[in-house]
Design a protein around this motif. Sequence first.
Motif, PDB file in Angstrom:
ATOM      1  N   GLU A 281       0.805  -1.220   0.000  1.00 47.39           N
ATOM      2  CA  GLU A 281       0.000   0.000   0.000  1.00 47.39           C
ATOM      3  C   GLU A 281       0.842   1.277   0.000  1.00 47.39           C
ATOM      4  O   GLU A 281       0.591   2.208  -0.733  1.00 47.39           O
ATOM      5  CB  GLU A 281      -0.950   0.007   1.197  1.00 47.39           C
ATOM      6  CG  GLU A 281      -1.847   1.236   1.202  1.00 47.39           C
ATOM      7  CD  GLU A 281      -3.246   0.910   1.685  1.00 47.39           C
ATOM      8  OE1 GLU A 281      -3.891   1.799   2.226  1.00 47.39           O
ATOM      9  OE2 GLU A 281      -3.657  -0.248   1.516  1.00 47.39           O
ATOM     10  N   SER A 282       1.911   1.283   0.826  1.00 45.12           N
ATOM     11  CA  SER A 282       2.746   2.478   0.907  1.00 45.12           C
ATOM     12  C   SER A 282       3.380   2.756  -0.459  1.00 45.12           C
ATOM     13  O   SER A 282       3.521   3.894  -0.877  1.00 45.12           O
ATOM     14  CB  SER A 282       3.825   2.287   1.963  1.00 45.12           C
ATOM     15  OG  SER A 282       4.584   1.141   1.662  1.00 45.12           O
ATOM     16  N   ASN A 283       3.757   1.700  -1.171  1.00 43.46           N
ATOM     17  CA  ASN A 283       4.368   1.883  -2.481  1.00 43.46           C
ATOM     18  C   ASN A 283       3.380   2.460  -3.487  1.00 43.46           C
ATOM     19  O   ASN A 283       3.719   3.318  -4.281  1.00 43.46           O
ATOM     20  CB  ASN A 283       4.887   0.548  -3.028  1.00 43.46           C
ATOM     21  CG  ASN A 283       6.064   0.038  -2.226  1.00 43.46           C
ATOM     22  OD1 ASN A 283       6.585   0.753  -1.380  1.00 43.46           O
ATOM     23  ND2 ASN A 283       6.461  -1.173  -2.479  1.00 43.46           N
ATOM     24  N   LEU A 284       2.175   1.947  -3.421  1.00 43.74           N
ATOM     25  CA  LEU A 284       1.142   2.418  -4.340  1.00 43.74           C
ATOM     26  C   LEU A 284       0.843   3.900  -4.071  1.00 43.74           C
ATOM     27  O   LEU A 284       0.699   4.694  -4.992  1.00 43.74           O
ATOM     28  CB  LEU A 284      -0.105   1.565  -4.141  1.00 43.74           C
ATOM     29  CG  LEU A 284      -0.982   1.300  -5.346  1.00 43.74           C
ATOM     30  CD1 LEU A 284      -0.182   0.850  -6.552  1.00 43.74           C
ATOM     31  CD2 LEU A 284      -2.023   0.239  -4.996  1.00 43.74           C
ATOM     32  N   LYS A 285       0.772   4.256  -2.799  1.00 46.84           N
ATOM     33  CA  LYS A 285       0.517   5.660  -2.421  1.00 46.84           C
ATOM     34  C   LYS A 285       1.660   6.542  -2.916  1.00 46.84           C
ATOM     35  O   LYS A 285       1.436   7.626  -3.436  1.00 46.84           O
ATOM     36  CB  LYS A 285       0.399   5.782  -0.901  1.00 46.84           C
ATOM     37  CG  LYS A 285      -0.962   5.357  -0.373  1.00 46.84           C
ATOM     38  CD  LYS A 285      -1.229   6.058   0.966  1.00 46.84           C
ATOM     39  CE  LYS A 285      -2.495   5.616   1.672  1.00 46.84           C
ATOM     40  NZ  LYS A 285      -3.573   5.087   0.874  1.00 46.84           N
ATOM     41  N   LYS A 286       2.878   6.044  -2.745  1.00 43.67           N
ATOM     42  CA  LYS A 286       4.061   6.801  -3.146  1.00 43.67           C
ATOM     43  C   LYS A 286       4.061   6.967  -4.677  1.00 43.67           C
ATOM     44  O   LYS A 286       4.312   8.064  -5.189  1.00 43.67           O
ATOM     45  CB  LYS A 286       5.317   6.050  -2.686  1.00 43.67           C
ATOM     46  CG  LYS A 286       6.589   6.810  -2.859  1.00 43.67           C
ATOM     47  CD  LYS A 286       7.777   6.025  -2.295  1.00 43.67           C
ATOM     48  CE  LYS A 286       9.048   6.431  -2.999  1.00 43.67           C
ATOM     49  NZ  LYS A 286       9.406   5.605  -4.149  1.00 43.67           N
ATOM     50  N   LEU A 287       3.776   5.888  -5.374  1.00 47.02           N
ATOM     51  CA  LEU A 287       3.728   5.943  -6.843  1.00 47.02           C
ATOM     52  C   LEU A 287       2.651   6.906  -7.325  1.00 47.02           C
ATOM     53  O   LEU A 287       2.866   7.685  -8.259  1.00 47.02           O
ATOM     54  CB  LEU A 287       3.420   4.563  -7.418  1.00 47.02           C
ATOM     55  CG  LEU A 287       4.573   3.622  -7.669  1.00 47.02           C
ATOM     56  CD1 LEU A 287       4.039   2.272  -8.118  1.00 47.02           C
ATOM     57  CD2 LEU A 287       5.494   4.202  -8.736  1.00 47.02           C
ATOM     58  N   GLY A 288       1.489   6.848  -6.670  1.00 51.79           N
ATOM     59  CA  GLY A 288       0.388   7.743  -7.028  1.00 51.79           C
ATOM     60  C   GLY A 288       0.803   9.191  -6.818  1.00 51.79           C
ATOM     61  O   GLY A 288       0.643  10.042  -7.701  1.00 51.79           O
TER      62      GLY A 288
END
Length: 157
Positions: free
Chosen positions: A91-98
């Motif tokens: 989740e943290s990666n997806l948020k960061k990518l977004g």
Amino acid sequence: MEGRVFTEEQEALVVKSWAAMKKNAGEHSVKFFKKILEIAPAARPMFSFLKDSNVPLEENPKLKPHAMAVFVMTCDSAAQLRKAGKVTVRESNLKKLGASHFKAGVAPEHFEVTKMALLETVKEAVPEMWSEAMKNAWEEAHDQLADAIISEMKPSS
Ligand code: HEM
């Protein structure tokens, strides 16, 4: 997009073609990136590493990592799609990518451009394997990953 079916066969098609492309990944990455700029020349200023660079695209040291990230994450996504039925990038990666794509000025429609470039690159890299089924498998894996990133494209909090 939960509940969309991604079969074992589709995962195998993505994994098989990526395995064949891997040994020339650098070369395919450059082609992929050039296709993006051909389809959408206006995307050029978004890439900070191109703005202040006079070296030819091929020699730009930062170009390959982005292209590789798109390929590798699409493959990982394919594997997870089959196992979990949805994209499970941490989740943290997806948020960061977004957040980072939002900050770079990327819009949802840009993912259509990268998808076209991705499909053309795979088609040209493994013409002997290419099929409608392989196209659909890459398209589905890409779309689910892209949708997951797009849903997190907002300012970082
Ligand atoms: C940066 C992945 C699609 C433009 C990055 C990074 C990753 C990544 C891992 C570096 C880490 C970060 O900044 O968070 C992906 C994946 C994509 C995708 C997996 C699709 C499935 C796109 C699209 C565009 C784009 C559609 C717009 C044409 C950029 C830009 C950066 C970036 C401009 C910052 C590069 C820089 O200036 O250093 N992307 N990306 N990406 N991405 Fe993407």
